[in-house]
Design an enzyme around this catalytic site. Structure first.
Site, PDB file in Angstrom:
ATOM      1  CG  ASP A   1       4.278   9.242   2.292  1.00  0.00           C
ATOM      2  OD1 ASP A   1       5.156   8.867   1.491  1.00  0.00           O
ATOM      3  OD2 ASP A   1       3.071   9.334   1.990  1.00  0.00           O
TER       4      ASP A   1
ATOM      5  CG  ASP B   1       3.613  11.843  -3.814  1.00  0.00           C
ATOM      6  OD1 ASP B   1       3.845  13.061  -3.746  1.00  0.00           O
ATOM      7  OD2 ASP B   1       4.197  11.077  -4.608  1.00  0.00           O
TER       8      ASP B   1
END
Length: 189
Positions: free
Chosen positions: A7, A9
């Site tokens: 991922d 953020d």
């Protein structure tokens, strides 16, 4: 091919309730870029799967997103690392698309692009949706206690996560774990 799916953020860079909207707001988490470089040096290909609903919400445009990723790639290069590809969902939550995590569409795109089965591929994120999306295609779920999960305690996993989730304090600890596991497997072989 040794592949890791991250991922963005809250996992690689600081997250924001107001969204990361500019290259100036894109700030790497301590140790994250070095962790990616160490994974690369250990033979891992790293790709990103990221919801970027700021596009669908009109908070920034694709050229600004590209500028954020240009900054990320430059900082990674300086750290001796690289991300091979960035897969992102541009839709807002109301769009009911298949690519917005927790739906598995981004992971399906990754599997198709690389021509691989994702069973056992480590997928790393800071929120349940990151891990649920990967687990739908058989990825091994890894939670980092940064970003949205910063308030969790090691070992106490809410039910919203896949039951076989492995927890790490941050991306550097995940890299340590994965590299040590690979080395142990090679020694045992």
């Amino acid at each position: 091919m040794k592949l890791v799916i991250l991922d963005r953020d809250g996992t690689i860079n600081q997250d924001s309730a107001d969204f990361v909207k500019t290259p100036e707001e894109w700030v790497p988490l301590p140790g994250a870029l070095d962790a990616i470089a160490r994974l690369n040096h250990a033979g891992w290909h790293v790709v990103i799967a990221s919801n970027q609903s700021g596009l669908g919400r009109g908070l920034f445009d694709v050229s600004t997103l590209n500028a954020m990723h240009t900054k990320m790639h430059g900082l990674l290069t300086a750290a001796g690392g690289r991300v091979d590809a960035v897969f992102y969902c541009p839709h807002s939550p109301g769009d009911a698309c298949r690519c917005r995590k927790p739906e598995p569409g981004l992971f399906e795109q990754i599997a198709e692009r690389y021509g691989v089965d994702l069973k056992g591929v480590p997928a790393v994120g800071d929120a349940p949706r990151d891990l649920v999306a990967g687990a739908a295609l058989g990825c091994e779920p890894h939670l980092v206690l940064t970003g949205k999960s910063a308030g969790l305690t090691m070992g106490k996993l809410p039910e919203s996560y896949p039951k076989d989730t492995i927890m790490h304090t941050d991306l550097a600890a995940f890299a340590d774990f994965l590299i040590a596991r690979k080395e142990a497997a090679e020694e045992a072989a």
